[in-house]
Scaffold this motif. Sequence first.
Motif, PDB file in Angstrom:
ATOM      1  N   ALA A   1       4.960   6.411  25.532  1.00  0.00           N
ATOM      2  CA  ALA A   1       6.177   7.049  25.006  1.00  0.00           C
ATOM      3  C   ALA A   1       6.435   6.570  23.580  1.00  0.00           C
ATOM      4  O   ALA A   1       6.806   7.353  22.698  1.00  0.00           O
ATOM      5  N   GLY A   2       6.232   5.279  23.349  1.00  0.00           N
ATOM      6  CA  GLY A   2       6.466   4.695  22.019  1.00  0.00           C
ATOM      7  C   GLY A   2       5.501   5.257  20.996  1.00  0.00           C
ATOM      8  O   GLY A   2       5.907   5.635  19.880  1.00  0.00           O
ATOM      9  N   LEU A   3       4.226   5.341  21.354  1.00  0.00           N
ATOM     10  CA  LEU A   3       3.232   5.878  20.414  1.00  0.00           C
ATOM     11  C   LEU A   3       3.528   7.342  20.100  1.00  0.00           C
ATOM     12  O   LEU A   3       3.467   7.774  18.949  1.00  0.00           O
ATOM     13  N   ARG A   4       3.875   8.111  21.146  1.00  0.00           N
ATOM     14  CA  ARG A   4       4.204   9.525  20.923  1.00  0.00           C
ATOM     15  C   ARG A   4       5.417   9.666  20.009  1.00  0.00           C
ATOM     16  O   ARG A   4       5.425  10.477  19.084  1.00  0.00           O
ATOM     17  N   SER A   5       6.441   8.861  20.269  1.00  0.00           N
ATOM     18  CA  SER A   5       7.676   8.979  19.502  1.00  0.00           C
ATOM     19  C   SER A   5       7.450   8.582  18.033  1.00  0.00           C
ATOM     20  O   SER A   5       7.848   9.298  17.114  1.00  0.00           O
ATOM     21  N   LEU A   6       6.764   7.469  17.798  1.00  0.00           N
ATOM     22  CA  LEU A   6       6.532   7.033  16.416  1.00  0.00           C
ATOM     23  C   LEU A   6       5.616   8.009  15.681  1.00  0.00           C
ATOM     24  O   LEU A   6       5.784   8.259  14.483  1.00  0.00           O
TER      25      LEU A   6
ATOM     26  N   GLU B   1       0.835  -1.216   0.000  1.00  0.00           N
ATOM     27  CA  GLU B   1       0.000   0.000   0.000  1.00  0.00           C
ATOM     28  C   GLU B   1       0.870   1.267   0.000  1.00  0.00           C
ATOM     29  O   GLU B   1       0.359   2.372   0.192  1.00  0.00           O
ATOM     30  N   HIS B   2       2.194   1.096  -0.141  1.00  0.00           N
ATOM     31  CA  HIS B   2       3.156   2.205  -0.122  1.00  0.00           C
ATOM     32  C   HIS B   2       3.070   3.021   1.154  1.00  0.00           C
ATOM     33  O   HIS B   2       3.181   4.252   1.142  1.00  0.00           O
ATOM     34  N   LYS B   3       2.854   2.339   2.280  1.00  0.00           N
ATOM     35  CA  LYS B   3       2.788   3.037   3.559  1.00  0.00           C
ATOM     36  C   LYS B   3       4.137   2.957   4.254  1.00  0.00           C
ATOM     37  O   LYS B   3       4.784   1.910   4.232  1.00  0.00           O
ATOM     38  N   ARG B   4       4.530   4.070   4.878  1.00  0.00           N
ATOM     39  CA  ARG B   4       5.745   4.065   5.689  1.00  0.00           C
ATOM     40  C   ARG B   4       5.386   3.506   7.068  1.00  0.00           C
ATOM     41  O   ARG B   4       4.391   3.872   7.668  1.00  0.00           O
ATOM     42  N   ILE B   5       6.243   2.582   7.562  1.00  0.00           N
ATOM     43  CA  ILE B   5       5.871   1.761   8.727  1.00  0.00           C
ATOM     44  C   ILE B   5       6.699   2.089   9.963  1.00  0.00           C
ATOM     45  O   ILE B   5       7.925   2.191   9.908  1.00  0.00           O
ATOM     46  N   GLY B   6       6.003   2.204  11.119  1.00  0.00           N
ATOM     47  CA  GLY B   6       6.679   2.261  12.418  1.00  0.00           C
ATOM     48  C   GLY B   6       6.254   1.058  13.234  1.00  0.00           C
ATOM     49  O   GLY B   6       5.095   0.656  13.169  1.00  0.00           O
ATOM     50  N   ILE B   7       7.178   0.447  13.990  1.00  0.00           N
ATOM     51  CA  ILE B   7       6.760  -0.676  14.833  1.00  0.00           C
ATOM     52  C   ILE B   7       7.116  -0.442  16.301  1.00  0.00           C
ATOM     53  O   ILE B   7       8.158   0.125  16.640  1.00  0.00           O
TER      54      ILE B   7
END
Length: 338
Positions: free
Chosen positions: A298-303, A258-264
């Motif tokens: 913290a992870g959600l905010r950072s990503l 889907e050409h999406k840039r991914i954060g995990i």
Amino acid sequence: MKTQIFTKEHIAEAAALLKKGELIAFPTETVYGLGANALDEKAVSKVYQVKGRPSDNPLIVHVDSFDQVKQYISTYPEFTEKLIEAFWPGPLTLIFPIKSNVLPAVVTGGLSTAAFRMPKNQTTLTFIQETGLPMVGPSANTSGKPSPTTAAHVYHDLQGKIAGILDDGATEIGVESTVLDLTDEDGVPVILRPGAITVEDLLKVVPEVKVDKHLLTESEAPKAPGMKYTHYSPDTPVFIIDGEKERWQKAIQWAKSEHKRIGIFADELLVSEFRQEVNEVFSFGEKQAKNAAKYLFAGLRSLDEKDVDVIFAQAFLEKEIGTAYMNRLKKAAGQKYF
Ligand code: TXA
Ligand code: MG
């Protein structure tokens, strides 16, 4: 307004501001709270205003002892003292019926009950003692956003809107306190919001514990007003991944197609496995629900601040602290699983 940062050497200055009706954010073992004098209607109203919080969502009153609580409540079950002995100071909020006209209606959203908690953070306990006041303290974030676990998160959301932030580093637990209702007719305590104090912990002290129906079935209305609102949501869509490597592989393939840039947001092993295949990573360390809970917000905010179109976050079993973690993650993800 300039938002000042206070360290623990400057508690007295922060306390003086709070007594004058100003808002001061404070650290706890769970998340940072937004403090105001609970007896000052104007100050409490400002809390709702700066957070953008709906007025029917009542606040927790933070105290430095159970004796302080007794001034405001009309009655309490006989097992209360055992709960307090076991869990205060700590991440357990207790709801009691209150006397009339002892707290401004804005604190309780007009309810005849109120929530109380004694946080386990020495800086904040000293701060409360210094003011000599009960202090309201919702999480110190903009309503709807992930709760703050560092002073920098608070500053990001509320700079210019509050007088100060007491900074005592990152919080230990990372998800908000367990909310336990002690006002049910049949006398059995009811968990309205899961937190670090679990059903298993409570059952060591009281013979029976119920769980609010909405935590089990989504169609039920929650009893804690705050639990009905959208919460913890970054702007980037979040999907929960419940499975091993193959599941992550599939999710990553789909996003790429889907050409999406991914954060995990995942444990260190998954992160090292997929680091090259995705755009941004946040590792919470060893694979334990406790670590995931500590770093979720913290992870959600950072990503969310990075250039990604989708965030994949790791599921945990809904037991012990995993229950609180999954409760917050499902809200952040709007219940979406890949
Ligand atoms: O860990 C925590 O509890 C943090 C830190 C700062 O202490 N505070 C926190 O506050 O999470 P807040 O306002 O974000 O969440 C309070 C929750 C809401 O879901 C609210 O609806 C519920 O407690 N609540 C408060 N008073 C209540 C009452 N009288 N009856 C039912 N639910 C209540
Ligand atoms: Mg909150």
